[in-house]
Design a protein around this motif. Structure first.
Motif, PDB file in Angstrom:
ATOM      1  N   GLN A  39     -62.306  31.416 -43.754  1.00  0.00           N
ATOM      2  CA  GLN A  39     -61.016  30.999 -43.194  1.00  0.00           C
ATOM      3  C   GLN A  39     -61.175  30.404 -41.796  1.00  0.00           C
ATOM      4  OE1 GLN A  39     -57.861  31.235 -44.597  1.00  0.00           O
ATOM      5  NE2 GLN A  39     -58.755  31.911 -46.509  1.00  0.00           N
ATOM      6  N   GLU A  54     -52.454  41.140 -36.942  1.00  0.00           N
ATOM      7  CA  GLU A  54     -53.746  40.495 -37.137  1.00  0.00           C
ATOM      8  C   GLU A  54     -53.864  39.336 -36.143  1.00  0.00           C
ATOM      9  OE1 GLU A  54     -55.321  39.772 -41.401  1.00  0.00           O
ATOM     10  OE2 GLU A  54     -54.773  37.794 -40.696  1.00  0.00           O
ATOM     11  N   LYS A  71     -51.180  21.852 -33.042  1.00  0.00           N
ATOM     12  CA  LYS A  71     -49.872  21.250 -33.317  1.00  0.00           C
ATOM     13  C   LYS A  71     -48.711  22.025 -32.689  1.00  0.00           C
ATOM     14  CE  LYS A  71     -47.388  19.257 -37.197  1.00  0.00           C
ATOM     15  NZ  LYS A  71     -47.308  19.119 -38.643  1.00  0.00           N
ATOM     16  N   HIS A  77     -48.069  33.199 -36.893  1.00  0.00           N
ATOM     17  CA  HIS A  77     -48.718  32.290 -37.835  1.00  0.00           C
ATOM     18  C   HIS A  77     -48.332  32.540 -39.291  1.00  0.00           C
ATOM     19  CE1 HIS A  77     -52.180  30.724 -40.225  1.00  0.00           C
ATOM     20  NE2 HIS A  77     -51.992  29.702 -39.428  1.00  0.00           N
TER      21      HIS A  77
HETATM   22  N1  CMX Z   1     -46.642  28.308 -40.677  1.00  0.00           N
HETATM   23  C1  CMX Z   1     -45.680  27.430 -41.036  1.00  0.00           C
HETATM   24  N2  CMX Z   1     -45.940  26.106 -41.245  1.00  0.00           N
HETATM   25  C2  CMX Z   1     -47.220  25.693 -41.087  1.00  0.00           C
HETATM   26  C3  CMX Z   1     -48.252  26.563 -40.727  1.00  0.00           C
HETATM   27  C4  CMX Z   1     -47.932  27.931 -40.505  1.00  0.00           C
HETATM   28  N3  CMX Z   1     -48.849  28.820 -40.174  1.00  0.00           N
HETATM   29  N4  CMX Z   1     -49.410  25.857 -40.633  1.00  0.00           N
HETATM   30  C5  CMX Z   1     -49.105  24.576 -40.932  1.00  0.00           C
HETATM   31  N5  CMX Z   1     -47.800  24.486 -41.204  1.00  0.00           N
HETATM   32  C6  CMX Z   1     -47.030  23.312 -41.568  1.00  0.00           C
HETATM   33  C7  CMX Z   1     -47.425  22.093 -40.772  1.00  0.00           C
HETATM   34  O1  CMX Z   1     -46.815  22.147 -39.493  1.00  0.00           O
HETATM   35  C8  CMX Z   1     -46.852  20.991 -41.658  1.00  0.00           C
HETATM   36  O2  CMX Z   1     -45.474  20.885 -41.449  1.00  0.00           O
HETATM   37  P1  CMX Z   1     -44.740  19.466 -41.440  1.00  0.00           P
HETATM   38  O3  CMX Z   1     -45.019  18.886 -42.791  1.00  0.00           O
HETATM   39  O4  CMX Z   1     -43.309  19.796 -41.195  1.00  0.00           O
HETATM   40  O5  CMX Z   1     -45.403  18.694 -40.338  1.00  0.00           O
HETATM   41  C9  CMX Z   1     -47.061  21.559 -43.054  1.00  0.00           C
HETATM   42  O6  CMX Z   1     -47.325  22.956 -42.897  1.00  0.00           O
HETATM   43  C10 CMX Z   1     -48.216  20.960 -43.812  1.00  0.00           C
HETATM   44  O7  CMX Z   1     -49.177  20.745 -42.939  1.00  0.00           O
HETATM   45  P2  CMX Z   1     -50.380  19.773 -43.307  1.00  0.00           P
HETATM   46  O8  CMX Z   1     -50.690  18.953 -42.103  1.00  0.00           O
HETATM   47  O9  CMX Z   1     -50.146  19.078 -44.587  1.00  0.00           O
HETATM   48  O10 CMX Z   1     -51.513  20.742 -43.658  1.00  0.00           O
HETATM   49  P3  CMX Z   1     -52.403  21.518 -42.687  1.00  0.00           P
HETATM   50  O11 CMX Z   1     -53.736  20.900 -42.795  1.00  0.00           O
HETATM   51  O12 CMX Z   1     -51.786  21.728 -41.356  1.00  0.00           O
HETATM   52  O13 CMX Z   1     -52.427  22.906 -43.475  1.00  0.00           O
HETATM   53  C11 CMX Z   1     -51.644  24.858 -44.499  1.00  0.00           C
HETATM   54  C12 CMX Z   1     -51.302  23.730 -43.544  1.00  0.00           C
HETATM   55  C13 CMX Z   1     -50.521  25.897 -44.395  1.00  0.00           C
HETATM   56  C14 CMX Z   1     -51.738  24.302 -45.911  1.00  0.00           C
HETATM   57  C15 CMX Z   1     -53.034  25.455 -44.027  1.00  0.00           C
HETATM   58  O14 CMX Z   1     -52.898  25.934 -42.706  1.00  0.00           O
HETATM   59  C16 CMX Z   1     -53.532  26.553 -44.918  1.00  0.00           C
HETATM   60  O15 CMX Z   1     -54.162  26.298 -45.937  1.00  0.00           O
HETATM   61  N6  CMX Z   1     -53.281  27.833 -44.539  1.00  0.00           N
HETATM   62  C17 CMX Z   1     -53.738  28.982 -45.311  1.00  0.00           C
HETATM   63  C18 CMX Z   1     -55.014  29.549 -44.764  1.00  0.00           C
HETATM   64  C19 CMX Z   1     -54.844  30.129 -43.390  1.00  0.00           C
HETATM   65  O16 CMX Z   1     -53.835  29.926 -42.703  1.00  0.00           O
HETATM   66  N7  CMX Z   1     -55.876  30.877 -42.947  1.00  0.00           N
HETATM   67  C20 CMX Z   1     -55.884  31.513 -41.659  1.00  0.00           C
HETATM   68  C21 CMX Z   1     -55.547  32.981 -41.768  1.00  0.00           C
HETATM   69  C22 CMX Z   1     -56.733  33.779 -42.271  1.00  0.00           C
HETATM   70  C23 CMX Z   1     -56.508  35.246 -42.538  1.00  0.00           C
HETATM   71  O17 CMX Z   1     -55.370  35.769 -42.481  1.00  0.00           O
HETATM   72  O18 CMX Z   1     -57.518  35.903 -42.835  1.00  0.00           O
END
Ligand code: CMX
Length: 137
Positions: A39, A54, A71, A77
């Motif tokens: 991750q 976390e 961003k 988160h």
């Molecule tokens: N909460 C809410 N919205 C979020 C977000 C979050 N944490 N992270 C990204 N977004 C939003 C972006 O702002 C964007 O919004 P808009 O379309 O309105 O601009 C939208 O999601 C899509 O963003 P993207 O640019 O297409 O995709 P990203 O490359 O930013 O990826 C996401 C977004 C959620 C798919 C990616 O962060 C992901 O796969 N997350 C899951 C994994 C993760 O977060 N791991 C860390 C935690 C590990 C753990 O707990 O162990």
């Protein structure tokens, strides 16, 4: 079946400073620290009631948390819900046509199995499902 809030994920830029805040000023009970390479984060846990906080420090700017901080800045988160059988919950969500980030569970911190639902499906809140490692119960 969702059983409880498992943890709340907080994106931080500096884990050392965040540990001073959560372990010091807020005086939360300290938990373990883990590197979750998959991750792209270093994870530090704190406990409050039945919930974990976390702290997530990105290892690179390209990781999900690194991009989030670039961003939106550091802050809340995601919310994670505890489920007894994550594979089963994912099958149900898939059958309902829900957009999943992970169609299959992957390894999370501290021996958990995790999967994310895309925030576009959950009112802009990134949502995680967690199946605890049996020893964490
Ligand atoms: N909460 C809410 N919205 C979020 C977000 C979050 N944490 N992270 C990204 N977004 C939003 C972006 O702002 C964007 O919004 P808009 O379309 O309105 O601009 C939208 O999601 C899509 O963003 P993207 O640019 O297409 O995709 P990203 O490359 O930013 O990826 C996401 C977004 C959620 C798919 C990616 O962060 C992901 O796969 N997350 C899951 C994994 C993760 O977060 N791991 C860390 C935690 C590990 C753990 O707990 O162990």
């Amino acid at each position: 079946m969702y059983q409880a809030v498992h943890h709340i994920g907080v994106a931080v830029t500096d884990l050392t400073a965040a540990k001073t805040l959560y372990g010091g000023l807020l005086d939360l009970k300290e938990g373990p620290e883990d590197l979750v390479k998959d991750q792209g984060v270093r994870v530090k846990l704190y406990f409050i009631g039945g919930v974990r906080i976390e702290l997530l420090e990105p290892l690179t700017g390209e990781s999900a948390v690194g991009k989030f901080i670039a961003k939106r800045g550091p802050g809340l988160h995601h919310i994670a819900y505890k489920v007894p059988n994550i594979a089963k919950e994912l099958e149900k969500l898939k059958a309902d046509g829900i957009r999943l980030i992970d169609e299959k569970p992957r390894r999370g911190a501290h021996g958990t199995k995790i999967a994310f639902i895309h925030p576009s499906e959950t009112g802009g809140v990134l949502t995680e499902l967690v199946e605890d490692h049996p020893e964490n119960h």
